[in-house]
Design an enzyme around this catalytic site. Structure first.
Site, PDB file in Angstrom:
ATOM      1  N   GLU A   1     -93.353 -28.175  30.846  1.00 40.04           N
ATOM      2  CA  GLU A   1     -92.523 -27.597  31.911  1.00 40.04           C
ATOM      3  C   GLU A   1     -93.393 -27.242  33.118  1.00 40.04           C
ATOM      4  O   GLU A   1     -93.181 -26.220  33.766  1.00 40.04           O
ATOM      5  CB  GLU A   1     -91.810 -26.341  31.406  1.00 40.04           C
ATOM      6  CG  GLU A   1     -90.879 -26.605  30.258  1.00 40.04           C
ATOM      7  CD  GLU A   1     -89.499 -27.009  30.725  1.00 40.04           C
ATOM      8  OE1 GLU A   1     -89.219 -26.895  31.936  1.00 40.04           O
ATOM      9  OE2 GLU A   1     -88.703 -27.437  29.872  1.00 40.04           O
TER      10      GLU A   1
ATOM     11  N   PHE B   1    -100.845 -31.329  45.872  1.00 42.63           N
ATOM     12  CA  PHE B   1    -100.748 -32.089  44.615  1.00 42.63           C
ATOM     13  C   PHE B   1    -101.571 -33.373  44.655  1.00 42.63           C
ATOM     14  O   PHE B   1    -101.996 -33.868  43.632  1.00 42.63           O
ATOM     15  CB  PHE B   1     -99.278 -32.438  44.313  1.00 42.63           C
ATOM     16  CG  PHE B   1     -98.423 -31.228  44.155  1.00 42.63           C
ATOM     17  CD1 PHE B   1     -98.478 -30.492  42.983  1.00 42.63           C
ATOM     18  CD2 PHE B   1     -97.590 -30.801  45.174  1.00 42.63           C
ATOM     19  CE1 PHE B   1     -97.701 -29.357  42.835  1.00 42.63           C
ATOM     20  CE2 PHE B   1     -96.807 -29.674  45.034  1.00 42.63           C
ATOM     21  CZ  PHE B   1     -96.862 -28.943  43.862  1.00 42.63           C
TER      22      PHE B   1
ATOM     23  N   GLY C   1     -97.204 -37.536  33.475  1.00 44.28           N
ATOM     24  CA  GLY C   1     -96.903 -36.196  32.986  1.00 44.28           C
ATOM     25  C   GLY C   1     -96.598 -35.267  34.137  1.00 44.28           C
ATOM     26  O   GLY C   1     -95.439 -35.053  34.500  1.00 44.28           O
TER      27      GLY C   1
ATOM     28  N   LEU D   1     -88.361 -37.039  30.135  1.00 38.91           N
ATOM     29  CA  LEU D   1     -88.889 -37.191  31.492  1.00 38.91           C
ATOM     30  C   LEU D   1     -90.328 -37.718  31.419  1.00 38.91           C
ATOM     31  O   LEU D   1     -90.668 -38.720  32.031  1.00 38.91           O
ATOM     32  CB  LEU D   1     -88.839 -35.843  32.233  1.00 38.91           C
ATOM     33  CG  LEU D   1     -89.359 -35.851  33.674  1.00 38.91           C
ATOM     34  CD1 LEU D   1     -88.445 -36.694  34.578  1.00 38.91           C
ATOM     35  CD2 LEU D   1     -89.428 -34.420  34.241  1.00 38.91           C
TER      36      LEU D   1
HETATM   37  C1  FAD Z   1     -95.206 -29.831  22.419  1.00 39.29           C
HETATM   38  C2  FAD Z   1     -94.770 -30.475  23.700  1.00 39.29           C
HETATM   39  C3  FAD Z   1     -93.420 -30.703  23.918  1.00 39.29           C
HETATM   40  C4  FAD Z   1     -93.000 -31.348  25.090  1.00 39.29           C
HETATM   41  N1  FAD Z   1     -91.657 -31.603  25.273  1.00 39.29           N
HETATM   42  C5  FAD Z   1     -91.258 -32.353  26.343  1.00 39.29           C
HETATM   43  C6  FAD Z   1     -89.893 -32.740  26.492  1.00 39.29           C
HETATM   44  O1  FAD Z   1     -89.034 -32.353  25.697  1.00 39.29           O
HETATM   45  N2  FAD Z   1     -89.559 -33.563  27.527  1.00 39.29           N
HETATM   46  C7  FAD Z   1     -90.472 -33.996  28.438  1.00 39.29           C
HETATM   47  O2  FAD Z   1     -90.097 -34.742  29.329  1.00 39.29           O
HETATM   48  N3  FAD Z   1     -91.770 -33.630  28.325  1.00 39.29           N
HETATM   49  C8  FAD Z   1     -92.187 -32.822  27.304  1.00 39.29           C
HETATM   50  N4  FAD Z   1     -93.524 -32.456  27.188  1.00 39.29           N
HETATM   51  C9  FAD Z   1     -94.500 -33.023  28.126  1.00 39.29           C
HETATM   52  C10 FAD Z   1     -95.017 -32.031  29.142  1.00 39.29           C
HETATM   53  O3  FAD Z   1     -94.041 -31.695  30.066  1.00 39.29           O
HETATM   54  C11 FAD Z   1     -96.263 -32.637  29.780  1.00 39.29           C
HETATM   55  O4  FAD Z   1     -97.266 -32.614  28.812  1.00 39.29           O
HETATM   56  C12 FAD Z   1     -96.699 -31.899  31.023  1.00 39.29           C
HETATM   57  O5  FAD Z   1     -95.832 -32.149  32.088  1.00 39.29           O
HETATM   58  C13 FAD Z   1     -98.130 -32.294  31.456  1.00 39.29           C
HETATM   59  O6  FAD Z   1     -98.279 -33.669  31.505  1.00 39.29           O
HETATM   60  P1  FAD Z   1     -99.522 -34.388  30.791  1.00 39.29           P
HETATM   61  O7  FAD Z   1     -99.596 -33.883  29.417  1.00 39.29           O
HETATM   62  O8  FAD Z   1     -99.355 -35.833  30.986  1.00 39.29           O
HETATM   63  O9  FAD Z   1    -100.776 -33.856  31.543  1.00 39.29           O
HETATM   64  P2  FAD Z   1    -101.416 -34.424  32.899  1.00 39.29           P
HETATM   65  O10 FAD Z   1    -100.377 -34.503  33.942  1.00 39.29           O
HETATM   66  O11 FAD Z   1    -102.188 -35.625  32.593  1.00 39.29           O
HETATM   67  O12 FAD Z   1    -102.383 -33.233  33.251  1.00 39.29           O
HETATM   68  C14 FAD Z   1    -103.692 -33.091  32.675  1.00 39.29           C
HETATM   69  C15 FAD Z   1    -104.415 -31.983  33.419  1.00 39.29           C
HETATM   70  O13 FAD Z   1    -104.547 -32.325  34.778  1.00 39.29           O
HETATM   71  C16 FAD Z   1    -104.042 -31.331  35.610  1.00 39.29           C
HETATM   72  N5  FAD Z   1    -103.437 -31.910  36.794  1.00 39.29           N
HETATM   73  C17 FAD Z   1    -102.545 -32.930  36.874  1.00 39.29           C
HETATM   74  N6  FAD Z   1    -102.212 -33.168  38.160  1.00 39.29           N
HETATM   75  C18 FAD Z   1    -102.880 -32.249  38.897  1.00 39.29           C
HETATM   76  C19 FAD Z   1    -102.968 -31.966  40.289  1.00 39.29           C
HETATM   77  N7  FAD Z   1    -102.233 -32.625  41.185  1.00 39.29           N
HETATM   78  N8  FAD Z   1    -103.758 -30.980  40.692  1.00 39.29           N
HETATM   79  C20 FAD Z   1    -104.476 -30.269  39.804  1.00 39.29           C
HETATM   80  N9  FAD Z   1    -104.438 -30.471  38.494  1.00 39.29           N
HETATM   81  C21 FAD Z   1    -103.668 -31.470  38.044  1.00 39.29           C
HETATM   82  C22 FAD Z   1    -103.028 -30.600  34.762  1.00 39.29           C
HETATM   83  O14 FAD Z   1    -102.824 -29.271  35.213  1.00 39.29           O
HETATM   84  C23 FAD Z   1    -103.672 -30.655  33.396  1.00 39.29           C
HETATM   85  O15 FAD Z   1    -104.578 -29.611  33.271  1.00 39.29           O
HETATM   86  C24 FAD Z   1     -93.954 -31.755  26.060  1.00 39.29           C
HETATM   87  C25 FAD Z   1     -95.308 -31.449  25.838  1.00 39.29           C
HETATM   88  C26 FAD Z   1     -95.716 -30.830  24.682  1.00 39.29           C
HETATM   89  C27 FAD Z   1     -97.167 -30.525  24.493  1.00 39.29           C
END
Ligand code: FAD
Lengths: 394, 246
Positions: free
Chosen positions: A372, A392, A145, A139
């Site tokens: 998640e 959001f 993210g 996803l």
């Molecule tokens: C080890 C690991 C395994 C994973 N496995 C999978 C998997 O199998 N499949 C999959 O699809 N994904 C997977 N993920 C991805 C994971 O779901 C994402 O990292 C997560 O959704 C956050 O996205 P991002 O890292 O891009 O952070 P970002 O979305 O860039 O967020 C960065 C920061 O900004 C904050 N933020 C973002 N938007 C807002 C808002 N609207 N209001 C306030 N704060 C906000 C967040 O809370 C966070 O603190 C995995 C991640 C890790 C670390």
């Protein structure tokens, strides 16, 4: 280096009395398996940053893969609380191991079961249940993210097939997956579930390195360069962002139990250590500041257990809302992380060594608090649920 | 081959032990029960291994109430074919053995397996008494069992060594550590256990042979004393005057 696993699960509120005999049997089998097969090797694999593949068969045998899936598709037809208890025991060992099981169960088997065609179910589910096939869930993208709805991965209808293009990132199990459940937009911008088989032309899944967290789990990218997708590989049952989000609901529910496992392991270790470690001629458990830590830990574990159990009852009745699941996921991980840190402190210098599990759990939980749905995103979900106002977009 | 395995429930080894009824009864409140490890890890698993290689069936039997059924289900999940619960309070060893022998009498079991003792009361009497009531040979503390037709070769722990015996079925044995390795129930087994028969049989007429007057928990461990290696006289004096062992 293999040491005896002395773990004893705390049950301060006699929650066991609320479980059925079968739920306890399932949990105790998972617990015994973890002690025998996982505890002796997990530190080594964590340090090597390698997923212990030899455990896959055993994971299948204890029912860690799709335990709630109907027996005709190879599942164990267990209830949601049994599923949660298996996740708890796995994460008691390591969040990486639990991640593999969560992905396989809730993010791969669940969508194929719920939204797949009968042919897709028969083709994939029995093999996924035993671990003969491993799956992953794509996803997250490099630029999307927390906001998966903005994804750019896409499929284009070519008449007798689709062409898939784009890239996914941070995908658990990707490097060794036989099938990837990938979410991509069609020409109308509608999100569709696509089953991408290993070996399809133009599809690669390179491993990502350099993680300080979930080191015993394998994480990779999914790269699609004009991958020809047969039409029968599209999940026909549901489309739109709600489809992947419903899978996340199922996984998040399991994670809310899993976090309890990690917290219990840290607390158990801290309790034992504090009674054995003598300073100033007394066990450190005799000091009020240590007792405060232990008292708060067992209180939070008990609260997390009650949240997860009630959520499990609601899931069993098909009544749990996404917002209720979100709350348990956020709360239980927040406190598991706090407990890991406090438990590490109780161990003093020993707490930073690989003789004890707290640092590993703590580092793992940094991923769990992010994937998640990040902690903050879950706060926004609860906020939206109680106020009726989505925040959001700022 | 028809095998009967006697299974009893015992408190988890980390349980806090307390008594009720004027210290004449074990207090089961808040106790987690497990299958007696000698029954589960050694007796049951070896019976299952023999069934798997030679064919036949494994029946488990428990003397007890409905509260014993979870441990019986576990034995079924590990692989036993059917379970029998004799609906009677597990009183003293003679009483329990009478119940088991009365049930087994006309069923032609080739081997009756027991654990060497329960980790709860440590009586180690039931296996021998069952053999006596069935009028078949009894081998205690067996650590290895092989079957060739009706001839069994059994190794048993003897003081300072191993004794190897040979005998014909039917017989009763009590299993000790080494006979087999623990099996963790898998999901297939747990699912299959849902529908395996668990038959409840009314208690047979039998008298209690003994009555418990009271239980008490051991007094706390005495404090450990360290004595300077240079000071052998003090050690001897303590062993003689205080511990009174020399
Ligand atoms: C080890 C690991 C395994 C994973 N496995 C999978 C998997 O199998 N499949 C999959 O699809 N994904 C997977 N993920 C991805 C994971 O779901 C994402 O990292 C997560 O959704 C956050 O996205 P991002 O890292 O891009 O952070 P970002 O979305 O860039 O967020 C960065 C920061 O900004 C904050 N933020 C973002 N938007 C807002 C808002 N609207 N209001 C306030 N704060 C906000 C967040 O809370 C966070 O603190 C995995 C991640 C890790 C670390």
């Amino acid at each position: 280096m293999a040491k005896t696993d002395l773990f004893k699960a705390p049950d301060y509120y006699q929650i066991d009395d609320l479980l059925t005999d079968e739920q306890k049997l399932v949990r105790d089998a998972a617990r015994a398996w973890v002690k025998k097969e996982v505890s002796p090797i997990i530190e080594e694999y964590y340090e090597k940053a390698e997923f212990p593949k030899q455990l896959i068969k055993g994971l299948g045998e204890i029912g860690a893969f799709g335990p709630y899936i109907p027996a005709k598709y190879g599942g164990a037809e267990l209830d949601q609380i049994s599923y949660g208890l298996i996740m708890q025991e796995l994460e008691r060992a390591d969040s990486g191991l639990r991640s593999t099981a969560s992905v396989q169960s809730s993010l791969v088997m669940y969508p194929i079961w719920k939204y797949g065609s009968e042919e897709q179910r028969i083709k994939y589910l029995p093999k996924l249940a035993t671990g003969e096939f491993m799956g992953c869930f794509g996803l997250t993208e490099p630029d999307h993210g927390s906001n998966p709805g903005g994804m750019t991965t896409n499929i284009k209808d070519q008449g007798d097939h689709y062409l898939l293009n784009g890239a996914k990132m941070w995908i658990s199990n990707a490097p060794f997956a036989d099938v990837a459940v990938v979410w991509a937009k069609n020409e109308q911008g509608r999100i569709k579930g696509v089953l991408v088989d290993k070996g399809m032309d133009g599809f690669s899944a390179p491993e990502m390195h350099g993680k300080w967290s979930l080191r015993a789990s394998s994480t990779g990218e999914l790269i699609f360069d004009n991958v020809k997708i047969p039409k029968e590989n599209i999940l026909p049952g549901r489309d739109g962002l709600g489809a992947p989000l419903s899978c996340l609901d199922s996984a998040r529910y399991g994670i809310s139990w899993g976090a309890i496992g990690a917290a219990m392991d840290c607390y158990d270790s801290a309790l034992r250590y504090s009674k054995e470690r003598i300073q100033f001629d007394k066990p450190i458990a005799a000091f009020q500041l240590t007792q405060k830590k232990l008292a708060e830990m067992i209180t939070e574990i008990t609260k997390s257990q009650l949240l997860a159990l009630r959520l499990g009852q609601l899931k069993n009745q098909d009544k749990a809302t996404s917002a209720q699941i979100s709350m348990a996921k956020r709360n239980n991980i927040e406190f598991a992380l706090k407990i890991a840190r406090e438990a590490r402190q109780i161990h003093g210098a020993m707490g930073i060594s690989n003789e004890y599990p707290m640092m590993r759990h703590m580092m793992n939980l940094e991923s769990v608090v992010t994937y998640e749905g990040t902690h903050d995103i879950h706060l926004l979900i609860t906020g939206m649920d109680v106020t009726g106002i989505a925040a959001f977009n700022g | 081959m028809k095998f009967l395995v006697c299974i009893s429930k015992v408190p988890d080894t980390t349980s806090k032990i307390a008594f009720t009824d004027g210290d004449t009864k074990f207090d089961e409140n808040g106790i987690q029960f497990i299958v007696n490890p000698y029954d589960e890890w050694y007796a049951l698993v070896r019976a299952l291994e023999l069934k798997e290689s030679l064919g036949g069936s494994v029946t488990i039997i428990t003397v007890g109430g409905q509260a014993d059924e979870p441990v019986m289900r576990k034995a079924l999940a590990i692989g036993a074919d059917e379970a029998v619960r004799i609906d009677a309070e597990a009183k003293d060893p003679g009483y329990i053995a009478t119940q088991i022998a009365s049930y087994a009498k006309d069923k032609d079991f080739d081997i009756v397996f027991c654990g060497k003792e329960t980790i709860m009361y440590n009586n180690a009497q039931v296996p021998a008494a069952v053999a006596e009531y069935l009028d078949v040979p009894f081998i205690s503390l067996a650590t290895k069992l092989d079957l060739n037709g009706n001839t069994a070769t059994i190794e048993r722990d003897a003081q300072g060594g191993v004794e190897v015996v040979e005998l014909q079925t039917p017989f009763v044995l009590s299993a000790a550590k080494g006979m087999a390795e623990q099996r963790i129930p898998n999901m297939k087994g747990i699912m299959a256990a849902r529908t395996k028969p668990l038959n409840v049989v009314p208690a047979f007429d039998a008298a209690e042979t003994t009555q418990v007057v009271s239980y008490e928990t051991p007094s706390g461990k005495a404090e450990c004393k360290y004595i300077d290696p240079e000071n052998m006289d003090e050690l001897v004096s303590l062993l003689h005057n205080q511990a009174k062992v020399i």
